[in-house]
Design a protein around this motif. Structure first.
Motif, PDB file in Angstrom:
ATOM      1  N   THR A  95     -38.724  37.285  25.902  1.00 33.10           N
ATOM      2  CA  THR A  95     -39.475  36.404  25.494  1.00 33.10           C
ATOM      3  C   THR A  95     -40.248  36.953  23.672  1.00 33.10           C
ATOM      4  O   THR A  95     -40.564  36.310  22.905  1.00 33.10           O
ATOM      5  CB  THR A  95     -40.810  35.965  26.677  1.00 33.10           C
ATOM      6  N   GLY A  96     -40.871  38.110  24.555  1.00 32.14           N
ATOM      7  CA  GLY A  96     -42.067  39.424  23.496  1.00 32.14           C
ATOM      8  C   GLY A  96     -40.938  39.279  22.219  1.00 32.14           C
ATOM      9  O   GLY A  96     -41.179  39.785  21.391  1.00 32.14           O
ATOM     10  N   MET A  97     -40.023  39.965  22.379  1.00 29.00           N
ATOM     11  CA  MET A  97     -38.933  40.326  21.436  1.00 29.00           C
ATOM     12  C   MET A  97     -38.243  39.158  20.886  1.00 29.00           C
ATOM     13  O   MET A  97     -38.623  39.027  19.349  1.00 29.00           O
ATOM     14  CB  MET A  97     -37.315  40.684  21.771  1.00 29.00           C
ATOM     15  N   TRP A  98     -38.468  38.132  21.470  1.00 30.01           N
ATOM     16  CA  TRP A  98     -37.510  36.138  20.526  1.00 30.01           C
ATOM     17  C   TRP A  98     -38.970  36.153  19.781  1.00 30.01           C
ATOM     18  O   TRP A  98     -38.738  35.814  18.731  1.00 30.01           O
ATOM     19  CB  TRP A  98     -37.329  34.907  22.045  1.00 30.01           C
ATOM     20  N   ILE A  99     -40.406  36.081  19.907  1.00 29.93           N
ATOM     21  CA  ILE A  99     -41.759  35.912  19.626  1.00 29.93           C
ATOM     22  C   ILE A  99     -41.735  37.136  18.185  1.00 29.93           C
ATOM     23  O   ILE A  99     -42.115  36.534  16.757  1.00 29.93           O
ATOM     24  CB  ILE A  99     -42.945  36.131  19.887  1.00 29.93           C
ATOM     25  N   GLU A 100     -41.421  38.369  18.530  1.00 31.06           N
ATOM     26  CA  GLU A 100     -41.339  39.352  17.558  1.00 31.06           C
ATOM     27  C   GLU A 100     -40.016  38.940  16.375  1.00 31.06           C
ATOM     28  O   GLU A 100     -40.544  39.208  15.092  1.00 31.06           O
ATOM     29  CB  GLU A 100     -41.271  40.644  17.574  1.00 31.06           C
ATOM     30  N   LEU A 101     -38.880  38.623  16.844  1.00 30.09           N
ATOM     31  CA  LEU A 101     -38.147  37.821  15.790  1.00 30.09           C
ATOM     32  C   LEU A 101     -38.467  36.804  14.743  1.00 30.09           C
ATOM     33  O   LEU A 101     -38.296  37.025  13.677  1.00 30.09           O
ATOM     34  CB  LEU A 101     -36.605  37.838  16.151  1.00 30.09           C
ATOM     35  N   VAL A 102     -38.706  35.749  15.642  1.00 34.36           N
ATOM     36  CA  VAL A 102     -39.236  35.075  14.939  1.00 34.36           C
ATOM     37  C   VAL A 102     -40.434  35.361  13.966  1.00 34.36           C
ATOM     38  O   VAL A 102     -40.274  34.706  12.853  1.00 34.36           O
ATOM     39  CB  VAL A 102     -39.982  33.886  15.962  1.00 34.36           C
ATOM     40  N   GLY A 103     -41.258  36.021  14.205  1.00 33.39           N
ATOM     41  CA  GLY A 103     -42.465  36.497  13.418  1.00 33.39           C
ATOM     42  C   GLY A 103     -41.972  37.029  12.828  1.00 33.39           C
ATOM     43  O   GLY A 103     -42.704  37.031  11.874  1.00 33.39           O
TER      44      GLY A 103
END
Length: 153
Positions: free
Chosen positions: A90-98
């Motif tokens: 989930t953090g990696m998805w947040i990072e990618l979107v960010g």
């Protein structure tokens, strides 16, 4: 019929990951890169917040947010339990979107990342898709998500 847990074992405790998890090979490298980003982004953001927050609050707040995301991902990769892996993912998805959103905004709406006093751009970790960090913030979540998917328990 399901097997009973080991006598005396706590069934609510998560079991550590298999040898294909982050404790071996590429998983260790992934942890190392996230740890370096976590430390670098945290130190940078805390310094910027303490010394020049008013000059570019958006940029410096985004750097702190990125740092928190990197710290959480790093801790979860080290823990390497099914729940921790889900949080890391989930953090990696947040990072990618960010990275994609901030990177795009830093190009199309430069005023968000400009010091009003000097008129100069003020970067954050994800500014220009992570340019100050050799674009690692753009590539790393893709590699991390791929690693987690390929090493499912």
């Amino acid at each position: 019929m399901t097997a009973d847990p080991t006598p005396g074992a706590d069934p609510t405790t998560e079991t550590p990951a298999s040898p294909t998890g982050t404790s071996h090979g590429p998983g260790r490298l992934l942890i190392a890169v996230y740890a370096v980003l976590a430390i670098g982004a945290t130190v940078r953001s805390l310094y910027e917040l303490a010394t020049k927050f008013s000059a570019a609050p958006v940029s410096y707040s985004l750097s702190l947010f990125a740092a928190v995301v990197y710290v959480v991902i790093t801790i979860c990769l080290v823990r390497d339990t099914p729940r921790a892996r889900a949080i890391a993912q989930t953090g990696m998805w947040i990072e990618l979107v960010g990275v994609l959103v901030v990177g795009t905004l830093s190009i199309v709406n430069k005023d968000l990342f400009t010091n009003p006093e000097t008129g100069k751009a003020v970067s954050s970790v994800w500014y220009w898709f992570g340019r100050d960090y050799l674009f690692v913030p753009l590539v790393l979540p893709i590699l991390g998500l791929r690693f987690i998917r390929s090493s499912k328990h």
